[in-house]
Design a protein around this motif. Sequence first.
Motif, PDB file in Angstrom:
ATOM      1  N   THR A  60     -65.246  82.975 -73.442  1.00 34.62           N
ATOM      2  CA  THR A  60     -64.285  83.414 -72.426  1.00 34.62           C
ATOM      3  C   THR A  60     -63.076  84.126 -73.001  1.00 34.62           C
ATOM      4  OG1 THR A  60     -63.249  81.230 -72.541  1.00 34.62           O
ATOM      5  CG2 THR A  60     -64.939  81.552 -70.867  1.00 34.62           C
ATOM      6  N   SER A  61     -63.013  84.309 -74.325  1.00 38.88           N
ATOM      7  CA  SER A  61     -61.827  84.907 -74.926  1.00 38.88           C
ATOM      8  C   SER A  61     -62.196  85.645 -76.201  1.00 38.88           C
ATOM      9  CB  SER A  61     -60.793  83.819 -75.235  1.00 38.88           C
ATOM     10  OG  SER A  61     -59.726  84.332 -76.004  1.00 38.88           O
ATOM     11  N   ALA A  62     -61.360  86.645 -76.527  1.00 42.61           N
ATOM     12  CA  ALA A  62     -61.571  87.386 -77.765  1.00 42.61           C
ATOM     13  C   ALA A  62     -60.971  86.660 -78.957  1.00 42.61           C
ATOM     14  CB  ALA A  62     -60.948  88.784 -77.643  1.00 42.61           C
ATOM     15  N   GLY A  63     -60.170  85.641 -78.683  1.00 38.25           N
ATOM     16  CA  GLY A  63     -59.534  84.900 -79.754  1.00 38.25           C
ATOM     17  C   GLY A  63     -60.461  83.890 -80.394  1.00 38.25           C
ATOM     18  N   ARG A  64     -59.910  83.104 -81.310  1.00 40.65           N
ATOM     19  CA  ARG A  64     -60.697  82.101 -82.030  1.00 40.65           C
ATOM     20  C   ARG A  64     -60.048  80.728 -81.879  1.00 40.65           C
ATOM     21  NH1 ARG A  64     -62.821  86.303 -81.999  1.00 40.65           N
ATOM     22  NH2 ARG A  64     -64.065  87.344 -83.625  1.00 40.65           N
ATOM     23  N   VAL A  65     -60.877  79.686 -82.009  1.00 43.44           N
ATOM     24  CA  VAL A  65     -60.402  78.299 -81.997  1.00 43.44           C
ATOM     25  C   VAL A  65     -60.959  77.601 -83.222  1.00 43.44           C
ATOM     26  CG1 VAL A  65     -60.280  78.231 -79.470  1.00 43.44           C
ATOM     27  CG2 VAL A  65     -62.365  77.459 -80.638  1.00 43.44           C
ATOM     28  N   PRO A  66     -60.326  76.523 -83.668  1.00 47.44           N
ATOM     29  CA  PRO A  66     -60.849  75.804 -84.839  1.00 47.44           C
ATOM     30  C   PRO A  66     -62.187  75.150 -84.526  1.00 47.44           C
ATOM     31  CG  PRO A  66     -58.569  75.181 -84.329  1.00 47.44           C
ATOM     32  CD  PRO A  66     -59.078  75.938 -83.155  1.00 47.44           C
ATOM     33  N   SER A  67     -63.060  75.108 -85.496  1.00 48.13           N
ATOM     34  CA  SER A  67     -64.305  74.343 -85.385  1.00 48.13           C
ATOM     35  C   SER A  67     -64.053  72.929 -85.893  1.00 48.13           C
ATOM     36  CB  SER A  67     -65.402  75.002 -86.219  1.00 48.13           C
ATOM     37  OG  SER A  67     -65.062  74.918 -87.603  1.00 48.13           O
ATOM     38  N   ARG A  68     -65.041  72.053 -85.743  1.00 48.55           N
ATOM     39  CA  ARG A  68     -64.906  70.700 -86.293  1.00 48.55           C
ATOM     40  C   ARG A  68     -64.710  70.773 -87.816  1.00 48.55           C
ATOM     41  NH1 ARG A  68     -64.630  70.233 -81.445  1.00 48.55           N
ATOM     42  NH2 ARG A  68     -65.942  68.915 -80.123  1.00 48.55           N
ATOM     43  N   ALA A  69     -65.472  71.674 -88.446  1.00 49.39           N
ATOM     44  CA  ALA A  69     -65.347  71.824 -89.901  1.00 49.39           C
ATOM     45  C   ALA A  69     -63.970  72.366 -90.275  1.00 49.39           C
ATOM     46  CB  ALA A  69     -66.436  72.756 -90.424  1.00 49.39           C
ATOM     47  N   GLY A  70     -63.423  73.219 -89.409  1.00 52.99           N
ATOM     48  CA  GLY A  70     -62.084  73.758 -89.665  1.00 52.99           C
ATOM     49  C   GLY A  70     -61.028  72.676 -89.619  1.00 52.99           C
ATOM     50  N   TYR A  71     -61.153  71.791 -88.640  1.00 56.47           N
ATOM     51  CA  TYR A  71     -60.214  70.663 -88.566  1.00 56.47           C
ATOM     52  C   TYR A  71     -60.341  69.776 -89.807  1.00 56.47           C
ATOM     53  CZ  TYR A  71     -58.645  71.342 -83.735  1.00 56.47           C
ATOM     54  OH  TYR A  71     -58.059  71.830 -82.594  1.00 56.47           O
ATOM     55  N   ARG A  72     -61.571  69.519 -90.214  1.00 55.79           N
ATOM     56  CA  ARG A  72     -61.757  68.645 -91.375  1.00 55.79           C
ATOM     57  C   ARG A  72     -61.175  69.279 -92.637  1.00 55.79           C
ATOM     58  NH1 ARG A  72     -60.941  64.201 -92.756  1.00 55.79           N
ATOM     59  NH2 ARG A  72     -61.995  63.505 -90.865  1.00 55.79           N
ATOM     60  N   TYR A  73     -61.384  70.590 -92.796  1.00 53.29           N
ATOM     61  CA  TYR A  73     -60.804  71.274 -93.957  1.00 53.29           C
ATOM     62  C   TYR A  73     -59.277  71.193 -93.902  1.00 53.29           C
ATOM     63  CZ  TYR A  73     -59.905  74.759 -97.553  1.00 53.29           C
ATOM     64  OH  TYR A  73     -59.465  75.391 -98.697  1.00 53.29           O
ATOM     65  N   TYR A  74     -58.733  71.393 -92.719  1.00 57.01           N
ATOM     66  CA  TYR A  74     -57.279  71.317 -92.543  1.00 57.01           C
ATOM     67  C   TYR A  74     -56.761  69.927 -92.906  1.00 57.01           C
ATOM     68  CZ  TYR A  74     -52.901  70.658 -89.961  1.00 57.01           C
ATOM     69  OH  TYR A  74     -51.618  70.331 -89.600  1.00 57.01           O
ATOM     70  N   LEU A  75     -57.413  68.883 -92.414  1.00 56.96           N
ATOM     71  CA  LEU A  75     -56.968  67.513 -92.672  1.00 56.96           C
ATOM     72  C   LEU A  75     -57.070  67.151 -94.151  1.00 56.96           C
ATOM     73  CD1 LEU A  75     -58.604  65.727 -89.602  1.00 56.96           C
ATOM     74  CD2 LEU A  75     -56.176  66.202 -89.933  1.00 56.96           C
ATOM     75  N   ASP A  76     -58.117  67.624 -94.793  1.00 60.31           N
ATOM     76  CA  ASP A  76     -58.343  67.261 -96.191  1.00 60.31           C
ATOM     77  C   ASP A  76     -57.530  68.102 -97.178  1.00 60.31           C
ATOM     78  OD1 ASP A  76     -60.162  65.387 -95.345  1.00 60.31           O
ATOM     79  OD2 ASP A  76     -61.932  66.636 -95.729  1.00 60.31           O
ATOM     80  N   ASN A  77     -57.163  69.310 -96.773  1.00 64.84           N
ATOM     81  CA  ASN A  77     -56.576  70.218 -97.755  1.00 64.84           C
ATOM     82  C   ASN A  77     -55.233  70.849 -97.372  1.00 64.84           C
ATOM     83  OD1 ASN A  77     -59.010  70.498 -99.707  1.00 64.84           O
ATOM     84  ND2 ASN A  77     -59.896  70.882 -97.696  1.00 64.84           N
ATOM     85  N   LEU A  78     -54.938  70.950 -96.086  1.00 67.88           N
ATOM     86  CA  LEU A  78     -53.791  71.758 -95.678  1.00 67.88           C
ATOM     87  C   LEU A  78     -52.689  70.985 -94.947  1.00 67.88           C
ATOM     88  CD1 LEU A  78     -55.733  74.876 -94.307  1.00 67.88           C
ATOM     89  CD2 LEU A  78     -54.869  74.477 -96.626  1.00 67.88           C
ATOM     90  N   MET A  79     -53.021  69.888 -94.303  1.00 68.53           N
ATOM     91  CA  MET A  79     -52.038  69.206 -93.467  1.00 68.53           C
ATOM     92  C   MET A  79     -50.860  68.704 -94.290  1.00 68.53           C
ATOM     93  SD  MET A  79     -52.502  66.068 -90.763  1.00 68.53           S
ATOM     94  CE  MET A  79     -52.801  64.803 -91.994  1.00 68.53           C
ATOM     95  N   MET A  80     -49.674  69.017 -93.830  1.00 66.18           N
ATOM     96  CA  MET A  80     -48.449  68.545 -94.469  1.00 66.18           C
ATOM     97  C   MET A  80     -48.016  67.256 -93.779  1.00 66.18           C
ATOM     98  SD  MET A  80     -47.858  70.840 -96.788  1.00 66.18           S
ATOM     99  CE  MET A  80     -46.132  70.645 -97.221  1.00 66.18           C
ATOM    100  N   ALA A  81     -48.418  66.140 -94.315  1.00 70.50           N
ATOM    101  CA  ALA A  81     -48.068  64.845 -93.723  1.00 70.50           C
ATOM    102  C   ALA A  81     -47.324  64.021 -94.754  1.00 70.50           C
ATOM    103  CB  ALA A  81     -49.324  64.104 -93.271  1.00 70.50           C
ATOM    104  N   ARG A  82     -46.360  63.262 -94.285  1.00 70.81           N
ATOM    105  CA  ARG A  82     -45.602  62.412 -95.205  1.00 70.81           C
ATOM    106  C   ARG A  82     -45.807  60.947 -94.854  1.00 70.81           C
ATOM    107  NH1 ARG A  82     -40.868  60.512 -92.943  1.00 70.81           N
ATOM    108  NH2 ARG A  82     -40.105  61.561 -91.063  1.00 70.81           N
ATOM    109  N   VAL A  83     -45.625  60.099 -95.837  1.00 71.79           N
ATOM    110  CA  VAL A  83     -45.715  58.651 -95.639  1.00 71.79           C
ATOM    111  C   VAL A  83     -44.431  58.181 -94.954  1.00 71.79           C
ATOM    112  CG1 VAL A  83     -45.901  56.435 -96.816  1.00 71.79           C
ATOM    113  CG2 VAL A  83     -47.204  58.403 -97.642  1.00 71.79           C
TER     114      VAL A  83
END
Length: 342
Positions: A60-83
């Motif tokens: 329904t759109s020309a844009g893109r959304v994250p895939s499940r694998a994209g979320y997992r890559y983000y969580l494992d490698n990119l997310m800036m989270a602090r304790v």
Amino acid sequence: MLTERQKLILSAIIYEYTQTAHAVGSKSLQEQLNIKVSSATIRNEMAALESAALIKKLHTSAGRVPSRAGYRYYLDNLMMARVATQQDIALVMQSFRGNFHEIDDLLDESARTLSQLTGATVLILKPERLNIVVSGFRLVPLENQQLIAVLVTNDGKVTSQTFKLPRELAVSSLDSMIKYINDQTNGKPVLEVLQMMQSDELPTQMSRMIKTPAAFLQLFGDVLARSIGDKVHIGGRLNVLDFSDDNQDTKDVKRLLEFLTSAADVRRVATTTAHHVTIKIAKEIDEPLLKSFSLITRAFTVPNQGDGVIALLGPIRMTYARNVLLMDAFGEALSQKMIEYT
């Protein structure tokens, strides 16, 4: 292996999709990102991310959304989270300043508060083998031969049940039996007392004090069993309806709501001994009913008893960094608060 620019674009797509729930296009990314590249360059990078199955195109759109694998890559490698810091934990502890007579009251309030802060469904379980000890048992007379049996345990929990005394019996005739029960059970684990009843140790003695002990024995046994019954402390139970697929079958929705109140089912998918936050997405959760959800879990300590677990169930499109911080703060705050109940 992603380039730094591809990582930046993936993070930006996830952030914008989390905020808007709309597919993200190259023009929007160009406005959002602090890099001087053309829309064409961004489209090329998005094509590379799509080839890597980290983002996908909606019909329904020309844009893109994250895939499940994209979320997992983000969580494992990119997310800036602090304790969580002590200041974060102190802020959470302020919500626990009320007088909680039982652990159950504290956990109920914790689940409600965390759900309100995250907009998700929060599930909290005490340690599975909590060593609950009998503190006292008594009967409270009502009217028309009605009584309330009250059992108090060392965690502050009060378990009660109403029953009707046979007309041939007076409440006062049970005094010696109540005294005997307290003499024999106070300070003993509930599980041990239940074993005493199964071995006829208690029933035999009680039968000498009352002619028809069967109904009363069943009552006492029921109250004992309920005092250690496994329970899910839940906040925002209906929030899951906002996260479910629009075309989800009504029967599946009913099964999902029933699932959330089953301690055995929640333990199966959420039990963790990790005192750091863990995240499972979609099929990583071992439950078909949760295939469109994310599950964030963290253990908390009950001194001398073991670990309980906090679980946050929400949409895959959630603000992970904030929720991870809140889960970490609540887990540590609960561990500290539990010291008061030991």
